[in-house]
Design a protein around this motif. Structure first.
Motif, PDB file in Angstrom:
ATOM      1  N   LEU A  14      14.429  15.786  13.373  1.00 62.15           N
ATOM      2  CA  LEU A  14      13.497  14.460  12.834  1.00 62.15           C
ATOM      3  C   LEU A  14      11.870  14.820  12.551  1.00 62.15           C
ATOM      4  N   TYR A  15      11.218  13.579  11.929  1.00 63.96           N
ATOM      5  CA  TYR A  15      10.010  14.089  11.346  1.00 63.96           C
ATOM      6  C   TYR A  15       9.174  13.496  10.824  1.00 63.96           C
ATOM      7  N   VAL A  16       8.217  12.550  10.838  1.00 66.70           N
ATOM      8  CA  VAL A  16       7.656  11.395   9.997  1.00 66.70           C
ATOM      9  C   VAL A  16       7.587  12.337   8.503  1.00 66.70           C
ATOM     10  N   GLY A  17       8.053  11.259   7.886  1.00 65.33           N
ATOM     11  CA  GLY A  17       8.815  11.661   6.760  1.00 65.33           C
ATOM     12  C   GLY A  17       9.657  11.316   5.901  1.00 65.33           C
ATOM     13  N   ALA A  18      10.437  11.226   7.174  1.00 63.96           N
ATOM     14  CA  ALA A  18      12.211  11.811   6.782  1.00 63.96           C
ATOM     15  C   ALA A  18      12.954  10.508   6.117  1.00 63.96           C
ATOM     16  N   VAL A  19      13.429   9.951   5.340  1.00 64.55           N
ATOM     17  CA  VAL A  19      13.942   9.214   4.744  1.00 64.55           C
ATOM     18  C   VAL A  19      15.549   9.512   5.701  1.00 64.55           C
ATOM     19  N   ILE A  20      15.685   8.278   6.398  1.00 64.92           N
ATOM     20  CA  ILE A  20      17.036   8.311   7.085  1.00 64.92           C
ATOM     21  C   ILE A  20      18.016   7.709   6.518  1.00 64.92           C
ATOM     22  N   THR A  21      20.188   7.888   6.020  1.00 65.00           N
ATOM     23  CA  THR A  21      21.021   6.868   5.732  1.00 65.00           C
ATOM     24  C   THR A  21      21.984   6.709   6.428  1.00 65.00           C
ATOM     25  N   GLY A  22      22.260   5.643   6.610  1.00 58.74           N
ATOM     26  CA  GLY A  22      24.214   5.418   7.344  1.00 58.74           C
ATOM     27  C   GLY A  22      24.346   3.663   7.431  1.00 58.74           C
ATOM     28  N   THR A  23      25.283   3.788   7.609  1.00 56.40           N
ATOM     29  CA  THR A  23      25.619   2.224   7.259  1.00 56.40           C
ATOM     30  C   THR A  23      24.546   1.132   8.085  1.00 56.40           C
ATOM     31  N   GLY A  24      24.496   0.154   7.627  1.00 56.03           N
ATOM     32  CA  GLY A  24      23.724  -0.825   8.205  1.00 56.03           C
ATOM     33  C   GLY A  24      21.945  -0.357   7.927  1.00 56.03           C
ATOM     34  N   VAL A  27      18.317   0.921   3.043  1.00 53.73           N
ATOM     35  CA  VAL A  27      17.669   2.382   2.143  1.00 53.73           C
ATOM     36  C   VAL A  27      16.116   2.038   2.021  1.00 53.73           C
ATOM     37  N   GLY A  28      15.796   3.137   2.163  1.00 54.17           N
ATOM     38  CA  GLY A  28      14.284   3.755   1.707  1.00 54.17           C
ATOM     39  C   GLY A  28      14.054   3.364   3.630  1.00 54.17           C
ATOM     40  N   THR A  29      15.050   2.984   4.444  1.00 54.47           N
ATOM     41  CA  THR A  29      14.523   3.803   5.685  1.00 54.47           C
ATOM     42  C   THR A  29      13.548   5.178   6.095  1.00 54.47           C
ATOM     43  N   ASN A  43      12.229   8.735  21.143  1.00 56.19           N
ATOM     44  CA  ASN A  43      12.428   7.412  20.068  1.00 56.19           C
ATOM     45  C   ASN A  43      11.013   7.729  19.296  1.00 56.19           C
ATOM     46  N   TYR A  44      11.641   6.903  17.839  1.00 52.16           N
ATOM     47  CA  TYR A  44      10.624   7.247  16.268  1.00 52.16           C
ATOM     48  C   TYR A  44      10.371   5.444  16.235  1.00 52.16           C
ATOM     49  N   THR A  45       9.246   5.744  15.355  1.00 51.04           N
ATOM     50  CA  THR A  45       8.757   4.387  14.966  1.00 51.04           C
ATOM     51  C   THR A  45       9.485   4.602  13.212  1.00 51.04           C
ATOM     52  N   VAL A  46      10.220   3.540  13.024  1.00 50.72           N
ATOM     53  CA  VAL A  46      10.725   4.047  11.601  1.00 50.72           C
ATOM     54  C   VAL A  46      10.296   2.029  10.589  1.00 50.72           C
ATOM     55  N   SER A  47      10.444   2.329   9.025  1.00 50.49           N
ATOM     56  CA  SER A  47       9.745   1.265   8.751  1.00 50.49           C
ATOM     57  C   SER A  47      11.150   1.202   7.463  1.00 50.49           C
ATOM     58  N   PRO A  48      11.642   0.086   7.264  1.00 48.67           N
ATOM     59  CA  PRO A  48      10.654  -1.381   7.145  1.00 48.67           C
ATOM     60  C   PRO A  48      11.623  -2.069   8.537  1.00 48.67           C
ATOM     61  N   SER A  49      10.851  -2.727   9.394  1.00 44.22           N
ATOM     62  CA  SER A  49      12.202  -3.000  10.203  1.00 44.22           C
ATOM     63  C   SER A  49      13.363  -3.985   9.853  1.00 44.22           C
ATOM     64  N   GLN A  50      14.623  -3.527  11.285  1.00 42.60           N
ATOM     65  CA  GLN A  50      15.244  -3.418  10.952  1.00 42.60           C
ATOM     66  C   GLN A  50      16.477  -4.155  12.318  1.00 42.60           C
ATOM     67  N   VAL A  52      20.426  -2.216  13.638  1.00 47.76           N
ATOM     68  CA  VAL A  52      21.178  -1.828  13.397  1.00 47.76           C
ATOM     69  C   VAL A  52      22.239  -1.105  14.985  1.00 47.76           C
ATOM     70  N   GLY A  53      23.308  -1.352  15.071  1.00 46.99           N
ATOM     71  CA  GLY A  53      23.822  -1.138  15.861  1.00 46.99           C
ATOM     72  C   GLY A  53      24.028   0.606  16.204  1.00 46.99           C
ATOM     73  N   SER A  54      24.901   1.501  17.077  1.00 45.57           N
ATOM     74  CA  SER A  54      25.175   2.167  17.207  1.00 45.57           C
ATOM     75  C   SER A  54      26.129   2.956  15.575  1.00 45.57           C
ATOM     76  N   THR A  55      25.833   3.886  15.121  1.00 45.11           N
ATOM     77  CA  THR A  55      26.106   4.464  13.195  1.00 45.11           C
ATOM     78  C   THR A  55      25.331   6.344  13.812  1.00 45.11           C
ATOM     79  N   ASN A  56      25.955   7.046  12.363  1.00 49.95           N
ATOM     80  CA  ASN A  56      25.953   8.269  12.143  1.00 49.95           C
ATOM     81  C   ASN A  56      24.790   8.070  11.054  1.00 49.95           C
ATOM     82  N   ILE A  57      23.541   8.634  11.706  1.00 45.27           N
ATOM     83  CA  ILE A  57      22.320   8.249  10.683  1.00 45.27           C
ATOM     84  C   ILE A  57      22.441  10.403   9.187  1.00 45.27           C
ATOM     85  N   THR A  58      21.985   9.872   8.546  1.00 44.48           N
ATOM     86  CA  THR A  58      21.635  11.258   8.239  1.00 44.48           C
ATOM     87  C   THR A  58      19.943  11.267   7.410  1.00 44.48           C
ATOM     88  N   SER A  59      19.625  12.453   7.261  1.00 49.56           N
ATOM     89  CA  SER A  59      17.680  12.181   6.832  1.00 49.56           C
ATOM     90  C   SER A  59      18.082  13.337   5.099  1.00 49.56           C
TER      91      SER A  59
END
Length: 75
Positions: A14-24, A27-29, A43-50, A52-59
């Motif tokens: 994971l890195y600053v600037g990585a766009v992550i996707t996943g259920t819930g 888009v564009g996080t 821990n990482y800071t993400v934008s936008p604020s949201q 989300v429960g436990s889920t698979n994420i992909t960058s």
């Protein structure tokens, strides 16, 4: 909430600037800052604020965090 807590990473880094996707996940996080995580578990800071429960994420670089690893976004 803008803090992403990662408890497991299957592949990649994971890195600053990585766009992550996943259920819930909004888009564009994007990872905007490193916290205790420096590419893996932590821990990482993400934008936008949201909330989300436990889920698979992909960058865009195919970082996979397995479901059940209990990552959450907290405020």
């Amino acid at each position: 909430a803008t803090t992403l807590t990662v408890t497991a990473v299957t592949t990649g880094t994971l890195y600053v600037g990585a766009v992550i996707t996943g259920t819930g996940i909004t888009v564009g996080t994007t990872i905007t800052a490193l916290g205790t995580g420096t590419g893996g578990v932590g821990n990482y800071t993400v934008s936008p604020s949201q909330s989300v429960g436990s889920t698979n994420i992909t960058s865009v670089t195919s970082v996979t965090i397995p479901s059940g690893s209990n990552w959450t976004v907290v405020g």
